[in-house]
Motif scaffolding. Structure first.
Motif, mmCIF file in Angstrom:
data_model
loop_
_atom_site.group_PDB
_atom_site.id
_atom_site.type_symbol
_atom_site.label_atom_id
_atom_site.label_comp_id
_atom_site.label_asym_id
_atom_site.label_seq_id
_atom_site.Cartn_x
_atom_site.Cartn_y
_atom_site.Cartn_z
ATOM 1 N N ALA A 184 0.924 -1.145 0.115
ATOM 2 C CA ALA A 184 0.154 0.346 -0.456
ATOM 3 C C ALA A 184 0.803 1.125 -0.049
ATOM 4 C CB ALA A 184 -0.581 0.715 0.927
ATOM 5 N N VAL A 185 2.086 1.303 1.001
ATOM 6 C CA VAL A 185 2.733 2.326 0.709
ATOM 7 C C VAL A 185 4.264 2.483 -0.446
ATOM 8 C CG1 VAL A 185 5.311 3.017 2.100
ATOM 9 C CG2 VAL A 185 3.082 2.393 3.489
ATOM 10 N N LEU A 186 4.118 1.257 -0.679
ATOM 11 C CA LEU A 186 5.284 1.885 -1.607
ATOM 12 C C LEU A 186 4.831 0.829 -3.295
ATOM 13 C CD1 LEU A 186 8.208 -0.173 -0.038
ATOM 14 C CD2 LEU A 186 8.147 2.151 0.093
ATOM 15 N N GLY A 187 3.664 0.530 -2.902
ATOM 16 C CA GLY A 187 2.882 0.442 -4.706
ATOM 17 C C GLY A 187 3.993 -0.937 -5.121
ATOM 18 N N GLY A 188 3.242 -1.929 -5.838
ATOM 19 C CA GLY A 188 3.695 -2.669 -6.030
ATOM 20 C C GLY A 188 2.728 -3.296 -6.899
ATOM 21 N N GLU A 189 3.203 -4.689 -7.923
ATOM 22 C CA GLU A 189 2.056 -5.964 -8.572
ATOM 23 C C GLU A 189 1.524 -7.039 -7.669
ATOM 24 O OE1 GLU A 189 3.487 -7.680 -12.414
ATOM 25 O OE2 GLU A 189 4.381 -8.829 -11.447
ATOM 26 N N VAL A 190 0.195 -6.899 -7.689
ATOM 27 C CA VAL A 190 -0.352 -8.231 -7.098
ATOM 28 C C VAL A 190 -0.611 -9.186 -7.622
ATOM 29 C CG1 VAL A 190 -0.823 -6.273 -5.424
ATOM 30 C CG2 VAL A 190 -2.508 -6.184 -6.659
ATOM 31 N N LYS A 191 -1.377 -10.139 -8.090
ATOM 32 C CA LYS A 191 -2.054 -11.147 -8.489
ATOM 33 C C LYS A 191 -3.892 -10.543 -8.334
ATOM 34 C CE LYS A 191 0.907 -14.551 -9.237
ATOM 35 N NZ LYS A 191 1.475 -15.969 -8.910
ATOM 36 N N VAL A 192 -4.461 -10.668 -8.869
ATOM 37 C CA VAL A 192 -6.074 -10.272 -9.192
ATOM 38 C C VAL A 192 -6.831 -11.873 -8.882
ATOM 39 C CG1 VAL A 192 -7.963 -8.633 -9.270
ATOM 40 C CG2 VAL A 192 -5.734 -7.470 -8.893
ATOM 41 N N PRO A 193 -8.073 -11.984 -8.452
ATOM 42 C CA PRO A 193 -8.663 -12.987 -8.873
ATOM 43 C C PRO A 193 -9.713 -12.672 -9.609
ATOM 44 C CG PRO A 193 -9.172 -12.421 -6.862
ATOM 45 C CD PRO A 193 -8.013 -11.222 -6.850
ATOM 46 N N THR A 194 -10.174 -13.431 -10.775
ATOM 47 C CA THR A 194 -10.953 -13.242 -11.574
ATOM 48 C C THR A 194 -11.873 -14.217 -12.374
ATOM 49 O OG1 THR A 194 -10.112 -13.543 -14.244
ATOM 50 C CG2 THR A 194 -9.594 -11.349 -12.518
ATOM 51 N N LEU A 195 -12.924 -14.292 -13.013
ATOM 52 C CA LEU A 195 -13.179 -15.570 -12.713
ATOM 53 C C LEU A 195 -12.809 -16.728 -13.733
ATOM 54 C CD1 LEU A 195 -17.372 -14.628 -13.488
ATOM 55 C CD2 LEU A 195 -16.396 -15.789 -11.699
ATOM 56 N N SER A 196 -12.238 -16.108 -14.660
ATOM 57 C CA SER A 196 -11.534 -16.678 -15.854
ATOM 58 C C SER A 196 -9.109 -17.597 -15.390
ATOM 59 C CB SER A 196 -11.290 -15.817 -16.923
ATOM 60 O OG SER A 196 -12.357 -15.552 -17.516
ATOM 61 N N GLY A 197 -9.761 -16.969 -13.898
ATOM 62 C CA GLY A 197 -7.703 -17.130 -13.402
ATOM 63 C C GLY A 197 -7.840 -15.844 -13.074
ATOM 64 N N VAL A 213 -4.860 -12.399 -12.360
ATOM 65 C CA VAL A 213 -4.112 -12.169 -13.376
ATOM 66 C C VAL A 213 -3.077 -10.665 -12.413
ATOM 67 C CG1 VAL A 213 -6.197 -12.256 -15.085
ATOM 68 C CG2 VAL A 213 -5.893 -9.907 -13.427
ATOM 69 N N LYS A 214 -2.463 -9.978 -13.220
ATOM 70 C CA LYS A 214 -1.528 -9.264 -12.208
ATOM 71 C C LYS A 214 -1.670 -7.936 -12.389
ATOM 72 C CE LYS A 214 2.411 -11.843 -13.339
ATOM 73 N NZ LYS A 214 3.753 -12.351 -14.173
ATOM 74 N N TYR A 215 -1.954 -7.236 -11.033
ATOM 75 C CA TYR A 215 -2.165 -5.774 -11.953
ATOM 76 C C TYR A 215 -1.534 -4.782 -10.551
ATOM 77 C CZ TYR A 215 -5.552 -1.545 -11.313
ATOM 78 O OH TYR A 215 -5.950 -0.185 -11.250
ATOM 79 N N ASN A 216 -0.910 -3.628 -10.703
ATOM 80 C CA ASN A 216 -0.051 -3.193 -10.406
ATOM 81 C C ASN A 216 -0.276 -1.928 -9.514
ATOM 82 O OD1 ASN A 216 2.456 -3.358 -11.509
ATOM 83 N ND2 ASN A 216 1.676 -2.648 -13.716
ATOM 84 N N ILE A 217 -0.462 -1.897 -8.202
ATOM 85 C CA ILE A 217 -1.338 -1.179 -6.599
ATOM 86 C C ILE A 217 -0.507 0.320 -6.793
ATOM 87 C CG2 ILE A 217 -1.406 -0.475 -4.951
ATOM 88 C CD1 ILE A 217 -3.164 -2.963 -5.606
ATOM 89 N N PRO A 218 -0.919 1.522 -7.191
ATOM 90 C CA PRO A 218 0.188 2.355 -7.475
ATOM 91 C C PRO A 218 -0.058 2.636 -5.984
ATOM 92 C CG PRO A 218 -1.918 3.159 -7.387
ATOM 93 C CD PRO A 218 -2.342 1.279 -7.305
ATOM 94 N N ALA A 219 1.856 2.779 -5.106
ATOM 95 C CA ALA A 219 2.156 3.982 -4.150
ATOM 96 C C ALA A 219 1.765 4.481 -3.348
ATOM 97 C CB ALA A 219 3.784 4.222 -4.035
ATOM 98 N N GLY A 220 1.278 4.332 -2.124
ATOM 99 C CA GLY A 220 0.111 5.085 -1.390
ATOM 100 C C GLY A 220 -0.502 5.036 -1.218
ATOM 101 N N THR A 221 -1.661 3.783 -1.571
ATOM 102 C CA THR A 221 -3.225 3.489 -1.751
ATOM 103 C C THR A 221 -3.583 3.319 -0.293
ATOM 104 O OG1 THR A 221 -2.425 2.519 -4.156
ATOM 105 C CG2 THR A 221 -4.173 1.398 -2.246
#
Length: 391
Positions: A297-310, A312-320
């Motif tokens: 949340a502070v630094l930002g980074g890539e996370v894996k997000v669940p979807t119905l198809s499996g 997917v990767k998503y970049n969380i912006p710093a300071g979220t």
């Protein structure tokens, strides 16, 4: 004042009923009271005529409008002008032997007032007319994913089908179905009546055959003369992608068998969708919650997000901040019988650790110093350092 029952009450519907609801109610009641199924039952015969009379009015937009405004008086000669009507439509006057014009639809209503339907081009309630079979209902439960992507399901239920033993005739093999000698197979008999309007011809249900136009001496042993039997059947149902809970699929011709050559009813499959442990659906959009570490949340980074198809990767912006929502386009539900999909909305929750090590505490305290804040825990190492500096 008319002693007739309210037409909406007769069909068991409310005054806001749609045309389809009126038709459906009529089908059920017409079958219930049909003379074929109630031979010799005078009460059923009267109810059948009452149902037909109500349907003739409520299924016609103009007649229904007048009925809603004036009630039975709309078709009562004693009310004057037929409740706002300027005559019988195509009626052109009297003759010594009766009417000399056409009734343009009123012959049905007036016919019911005098115990039958008028002759001379009018549409009378014909008990021997084709009647569509009943629509049957089935509740089908499917998974969240099956609703999203579509599937095929086999459903089992019971429906009325034409009796194979007698071919639907209702007569035992080797015996004949005779034409009723009284009505000559029409199911109705004509009766001449003298009324205030003159001499009129009306029709009534034949009391010899109950309106079926036929007489069965030896009923079929299998169907007991009914011509149809209840049978267990299986039908494949195609569930389209994107269907939602409580929506209904119509499978044509898979309902109850029709009468007198009428079409079979339909099978109405109501879909029940199970809840998903991770997603909530609103329309074609999906909503889910994603827990991320405080460092991400502070630094930002890539996370894996669940979807119905499996995932997917998503970049969380710093300071979220916790409670922030992100949208992933086209990761929702397939739009029903359309192109494109809804979106996936991710609500972020920042995971604040409840238990940390001494080393982690020290690092957080050092971080607090850089932000110009104090750790207010009494007796902590950070508090002692601050007190020492002040001396």
């Amino acid at each position: 004042m008319s002693n007739k029952r309210d037409y909406y009450e007769v069909l068991g519907i409310n005054k806001t009923a749609s045309d389809d609801e009126i038709k459906s109610a009529y089908r059920k009641l017409a079958k219930k009271y049909h003379p074929d199924l109630n031979p010799g039952d005078k009460a059923a015969e009267a109810s059948f005529k009452e149902v037909n009379e109500a349907y003739e009015v409520l299924s016609d937009g103009e007649k229904r409008s007048k009925y809603d405004q004036f009630g039975h008086a709309a078709f009562d000669p004693s009310a004057g002008g037929y409740g706002g009507f300027s005559g019988f439509g195509g009626f052109s006057g009297f003759s010594s032997s009766g009417f000399s014009g056409s009734f343009s639809g009123f012959e049905d209503i007036l016919g019911s007032m005098f115990g039958g339907g008028f002759t001379g081009g009018g549409r009378s309630a014909n008990p021997n007319a084709p009647i569509a079979g009943d629509d049957l209902r089935y509740s089908l439960t499917i998974t969240f994913e099956e609703a999203a992507f579509g599937c095929k399901k086999e459903v089992s239920y019971r429906r009325e089908e034409k009796c194979e033993s007698c071919g639907g005739s209702g007569a035992k093999q080797g015996s004949d179905v005779k034409t009723c000698p009284k009505c000559k197979g029409t199911g109705q008999v004509r009766i001449q009546q003298n009324t205030v309007f003159g001499s009129m011809m009306s029709t009534r249900v034949c009391d010899s055959c109950g309106g079926s136009g036929k007489i069965i001496d030896k009923p079929c042993d299998t169907c007991k003369g009914n011509g149809r039997v209840s049978k267990a059947v299986k039908v494949n149902v195609t569930v389209p992608a994107g269907i939602d809970d409580a929506q209904t699929i119509r499978v044509s011709g898979k309902g109850g068998a029709g009468y007198n050559g009428g079409p079979d009813g339909d099978l109405l499959v109501t879909i029940r969708v199970k809840n998903h442990k991770q997603f909530i659906r609103e329309g074609f959009n999906l909503y889910t919650t994603l827990v991320i570490p405080i460092t991400t949340a502070v630094l930002g980074g890539e996370v894996k997000v669940p979807t119905l198809s499996g995932e997917v990767k998503y970049n969380i912006p710093a300071g979220t901040q916790s409670g922030t929502t992100f949208r992933l386009k086209e990761q929702g539900i397939q739009k029903l019988r359309q192109s494109g999909k809804g979106d996936l909305y991710i609500n972020v929750t920042v995971d604040i650790p409840k238990h940390i090590t001494d080393e982690q505490r020290s690092l957080f305290e050092q971080l607090a110093v850089t932000f110009g804040t104090e750790h207010i825990e009494s007796g902590s190492l950070f508090s002692r350092r601050k007190k020492t500096k002040k001396k």
